[in-house]
Design a protein around this motif. Structure first.
Motif, PDB file in Angstrom:
ATOM      1  N   ILE A  37      -2.621  -2.670 -12.436  1.00 25.70           N
ATOM      2  CA  ILE A  37      -2.823  -1.820 -11.260  1.00 25.70           C
ATOM      3  C   ILE A  37      -1.700  -0.798 -11.241  1.00 25.70           C
ATOM      4  O   ILE A  37      -0.522  -1.162 -11.192  1.00 25.70           O
ATOM      5  N   ILE A  38      -2.057   0.466 -11.302  1.00 26.64           N
ATOM      6  CA  ILE A  38      -1.059   1.542 -11.267  1.00 26.64           C
ATOM      7  C   ILE A  38      -0.932   2.012  -9.830  1.00 26.64           C
ATOM      8  O   ILE A  38      -1.818   2.689  -9.297  1.00 26.64           O
ATOM      9  N   GLY A  39       0.156   1.636  -9.186  1.00 21.56           N
ATOM     10  CA  GLY A  39       0.377   2.003  -7.790  1.00 21.56           C
ATOM     11  C   GLY A  39       0.471   0.782  -6.909  1.00 21.56           C
ATOM     12  O   GLY A  39      -0.460  -0.041  -6.869  1.00 21.56           O
ATOM     13  N   ALA A  40       1.586   0.645  -6.182  1.00 14.83           N
ATOM     14  CA  ALA A  40       1.803  -0.515  -5.306  1.00 14.83           C
ATOM     15  C   ALA A  40       1.771  -0.120  -3.842  1.00 14.83           C
ATOM     16  O   ALA A  40       2.480  -0.686  -3.022  1.00 14.83           O
ATOM     17  N   GLY A  41       0.936   0.877  -3.525  1.00 21.02           N
ATOM     18  CA  GLY A  41       0.719   1.224  -2.127  1.00 21.02           C
ATOM     19  C   GLY A  41      -0.192   0.198  -1.476  1.00 21.02           C
ATOM     20  O   GLY A  41      -0.523  -0.834  -2.069  1.00 21.02           O
ATOM     21  N   PRO A  42      -0.626   0.446  -0.249  1.00 25.52           N
ATOM     22  CA  PRO A  42      -1.447  -0.544   0.442  1.00 25.52           C
ATOM     23  C   PRO A  42      -2.730  -0.893  -0.302  1.00 25.52           C
ATOM     24  O   PRO A  42      -3.132  -2.062  -0.350  1.00 25.52           O
ATOM     25  N   ASP A  50       4.740   0.618 -10.404  1.00 27.47           N
ATOM     26  CA  ASP A  50       4.947   1.693  -9.430  1.00 27.47           C
ATOM     27  C   ASP A  50       6.263   2.397  -9.725  1.00 27.47           C
ATOM     28  O   ASP A  50       7.256   1.763 -10.102  1.00 27.47           O
ATOM     29  N   ALA A  51       6.265   3.714  -9.544  1.00 27.97           N
ATOM     30  CA  ALA A  51       7.460   4.516  -9.812  1.00 27.97           C
ATOM     31  C   ALA A  51       8.556   4.285  -8.774  1.00 27.97           C
ATOM     32  O   ALA A  51       9.740   4.502  -9.060  1.00 27.97           O
ATOM     33  N   LEU A  52       8.174   3.848  -7.575  1.00 25.53           N
ATOM     34  CA  LEU A  52       9.168   3.563  -6.543  1.00 25.53           C
ATOM     35  C   LEU A  52       9.831   2.220  -6.812  1.00 25.53           C
ATOM     36  O   LEU A  52       9.366   1.424  -7.630  1.00 25.53           O
ATOM     37  N   ASP A  53      10.916   1.945  -6.084  1.00 24.94           N
ATOM     38  CA  ASP A  53      11.682   0.727  -6.317  1.00 24.94           C
ATOM     39  C   ASP A  53      11.164  -0.485  -5.564  1.00 24.94           C
ATOM     40  O   ASP A  53      11.785  -1.550  -5.593  1.00 24.94           O
ATOM     41  N   GLY A  54      10.056  -0.335  -4.879  1.00 24.54           N
ATOM     42  CA  GLY A  54       9.484  -1.447  -4.143  1.00 24.54           C
ATOM     43  C   GLY A  54       8.058  -1.115  -3.756  1.00 24.54           C
ATOM     44  O   GLY A  54       7.542  -0.036  -4.060  1.00 24.54           O
ATOM     45  N   PRO A  55       7.380  -2.034  -3.066  1.00 22.96           N
ATOM     46  CA  PRO A  55       5.986  -1.812  -2.699  1.00 22.96           C
ATOM     47  C   PRO A  55       5.838  -0.864  -1.521  1.00 22.96           C
ATOM     48  O   PRO A  55       6.779  -0.627  -0.774  1.00 22.96           O
ATOM     49  N   GLY A  56       4.630  -0.326  -1.371  1.00 22.71           N
ATOM     50  CA  GLY A  56       4.326   0.431  -0.161  1.00 22.71           C
ATOM     51  C   GLY A  56       3.932   1.871  -0.357  1.00 22.71           C
ATOM     52  O   GLY A  56       3.322   2.470   0.529  1.00 22.71           O
ATOM     53  N   GLY A  57       4.286   2.483  -1.491  1.00 26.84           N
ATOM     54  CA  GLY A  57       3.917   3.869  -1.707  1.00 26.84           C
ATOM     55  C   GLY A  57       4.404   4.770  -0.587  1.00 26.84           C
ATOM     56  O   GLY A  57       5.542   4.657  -0.125  1.00 26.84           O
ATOM     57  N   GLN A  58       3.532   5.670  -0.125  1.00 25.48           N
ATOM     58  CA  GLN A  58       3.919   6.600   0.934  1.00 25.48           C
ATOM     59  C   GLN A  58       4.262   5.883   2.228  1.00 25.48           C
ATOM     60  O   GLN A  58       5.109   6.347   2.992  1.00 25.48           O
ATOM     61  N   CYS A  59       3.602   4.748   2.487  1.00 31.10           N
ATOM     62  CA  CYS A  59       3.888   4.000   3.721  1.00 31.10           C
ATOM     63  C   CYS A  59       5.357   3.613   3.800  1.00 31.10           C
ATOM     64  O   CYS A  59       5.970   3.653   4.869  1.00 31.10           O
ATOM     65  N   GLY A  97       4.296  -5.257   4.403  1.00 39.77           N
ATOM     66  CA  GLY A  97       4.799  -6.631   4.339  1.00 39.77           C
ATOM     67  C   GLY A  97       3.680  -7.652   4.374  1.00 39.77           C
ATOM     68  O   GLY A  97       3.693  -8.643   3.622  1.00 39.77           O
ATOM     69  N   LYS A  98       2.699  -7.432   5.225  1.00 40.36           N
ATOM     70  CA  LYS A  98       1.563  -8.349   5.328  1.00 40.36           C
ATOM     71  C   LYS A  98       0.721  -8.329   4.053  1.00 40.36           C
ATOM     72  O   LYS A  98       0.243  -9.374   3.588  1.00 40.36           O
ATOM     73  N   LEU A  99       0.497  -7.130   3.492  1.00 43.67           N
ATOM     74  CA  LEU A  99      -0.295  -7.029   2.266  1.00 43.67           C
ATOM     75  C   LEU A  99       0.417  -7.703   1.095  1.00 43.67           C
ATOM     76  O   LEU A  99      -0.217  -8.370   0.272  1.00 43.67           O
ATOM     77  N   ALA A 100       1.740  -7.527   1.016  1.00 41.27           N
ATOM     78  CA  ALA A 100       2.506  -8.187  -0.044  1.00 41.27           C
ATOM     79  C   ALA A 100       2.446  -9.700   0.121  1.00 41.27           C
ATOM     80  O   ALA A 100       2.313 -10.445  -0.863  1.00 41.27           O
ATOM     81  N   TYR A 142       8.555  -2.410 -10.995  1.00 42.15           N
ATOM     82  CA  TYR A 142       8.953  -1.326 -10.104  1.00 42.15           C
ATOM     83  C   TYR A 142       9.905  -0.359 -10.802  1.00 42.15           C
ATOM     84  O   TYR A 142      10.519  -0.664 -11.819  1.00 42.15           O
ATOM     85  N   GLY A 143      10.030   0.822 -10.224  1.00 40.42           N
ATOM     86  CA  GLY A 143      10.963   1.807 -10.724  1.00 40.42           C
ATOM     87  C   GLY A 143      10.587   2.367 -12.078  1.00 40.42           C
ATOM     88  O   GLY A 143      11.449   2.816 -12.838  1.00 40.42           O
ATOM     89  N   GLN A 144       9.310   2.383 -12.384  1.00 38.97           N
ATOM     90  CA  GLN A 144       8.870   2.931 -13.665  1.00 38.97           C
ATOM     91  C   GLN A 144       7.476   3.526 -13.537  1.00 38.97           C
ATOM     92  O   GLN A 144       6.645   3.045 -12.778  1.00 38.97           O
TER      93      GLN A 144
END
Length: 343
Positions: free
Chosen positions: A11-16, A36-45, A70-73, A85-87
């Motif tokens: 899955i490319i992307g750890a947003g909701p 996900d390119a960000l350092d944690g889950p959530g994307g724009q959220c 948090g609930k989705l994770a 994360y971070g890549q």
């Protein structure tokens, strides 16, 4: 292949929507890697509005973006996803056996049977105002210097804040931060805002009633003053070039996001106006075994809502199950009947 991790789905992307896809795949006994390119889950959220409320999530009249993530994770935990994360995924190549090899910016290599692209708007970043030396103030401490998002509202307590922009983000954060800031200047180049009328009315009312909020209109950002790391003031100018100095601890410029698909654009997908065209029944792209869900996916009648992305995650998960197990009949059970692992 050496140094390759094998799995079922990437899955490319750890947003909701990407996080909910982990759950939907898990309920079908399919495991997932999440990149996900960000350092944690959530994307724009998480990156843009963690402390803003969302009102259109079923069964939640109001839920903060960070709480939703948090609930989705938490919902995904029983299915033991592997997070990277971070890549950023920089390469996607189909192998002779039909599987897909993904390579990330950190050298992670994944070999999977199917891919879900849940990349939201693709690669994104803030539109930086063209102010000399602005980069020097972008690495100041929490609630100081130049920030393009508010991650922790409490960092702005007692601060002198300049908010620039005329959209929903600028107006909403001005309303929110006015509750704890010493001063909030709202800088916009014209009296008319591109935000919800009721929010604009509340902001104007605050400006008229008290001394915390001040509307600096019609003005535009002209420059920054400080020692090169600690911001002292923001210089603004009206349309005639007349300047004004606003004493400030932090500048929050909300001029939208610069969005692009990044490496996704080079993968041979059918694209339309920066979005990936999919078959609505399955969310499959023109590439066999590659699916797109959430804001990045496009089809007739598409609605860019988180709840629609959740539905797309479920449809894509079932399509992937059929792809992975074409000769195995699915004996459908609702979650209330089958439960989740560990229950």
């Amino acid at each position: 292949m050496s140094n390759v991790q094998e799995g079922e789905v990437a899955i490319i992307g750890a947003g909701p929507v990407g996080l909910f896809a982990v759950f939907e795949l898990g309920m079908l006994k399919i495991t997932a890697h999440v990149i996900d390119a960000l350092d944690g889950p959530g994307g724009q959220c998480s990156a843009l509005y963690p402390e803003k409320p969302i009102y259109d999530i079923p069964a939640h009249p109001e839920i903060m973006a960070a709480d939703l993530i948090g609930k989705l994770a938490e919902q995904a935990v029983p299915f033991a996803p592997v997070y990277h994360y971070g890549q950023q995924v920089v390469g996607l190549e189909q192998q002779t056996d039909g599987r897909w090899l993904l390579e990330t910016s950190k050298g992670t290599r994944l070999l999977v049977k199917a891919v879900m692209i849940a990349g939201g708007v693709g690669a994104f970043g803030p539109n930086r105002p063209p102010l000399a030396g602005i980069e020097c103030y972008e690495n100041a401490g929490p609630g100081l210097g130049v920030r393009y998002m508010v991650t922790q509202r409490e960092n702005y307590r007692g601060k002198r804040i300049v908010i620039a922009g005329g959209g929903d983000s600028a107006v909403d954060w001005a309303l929110s931060l006015a509750e704890l800031a010493e001063k909030v200047y709202v800088v916009h180049r014209r009296p008319k805002f591109r935000a919800a009328p009721e929010s604009v009315a509340r902001l104007n009312q605050l400006a008229e009633q008290g001394s915390v909020v001040e509307m600096v209109i019609p003005y535009q950002l002209r420059g920054l003053q400080g020692d090169g790391s600690l911001l002292e003031a923001v210089i603004v100018a009206d349309l005639a070039g007349n300047e004004r100095r606003l004493d400030a601890d932090v500048l929050l410029p909300f001029f939208g996001l610069s969005m692009n698909l990044g490496p996704i654009a080079d993968w041979g997908l059918t694209l339309e106006h920066g979005h990936i065209t999919v078959t609505p029944e399955t969310c499959q792209t023109n590439l066999q075994g590659v699916y797109a869900i959430g804001d990045i996916a496009d089809y007739p009648g598409k609605l860019k809502l988180i709840l629609c992305g959740f539905s797309e995650a479920a449809m894509a998960a079932h399509a992937i199950r059929s792809q992975l197990h074409p000769d195995e009949e699915l004996h459908w059970e609702y979650s209330t009947t089958k439960g989740v692992p560990g229950e």
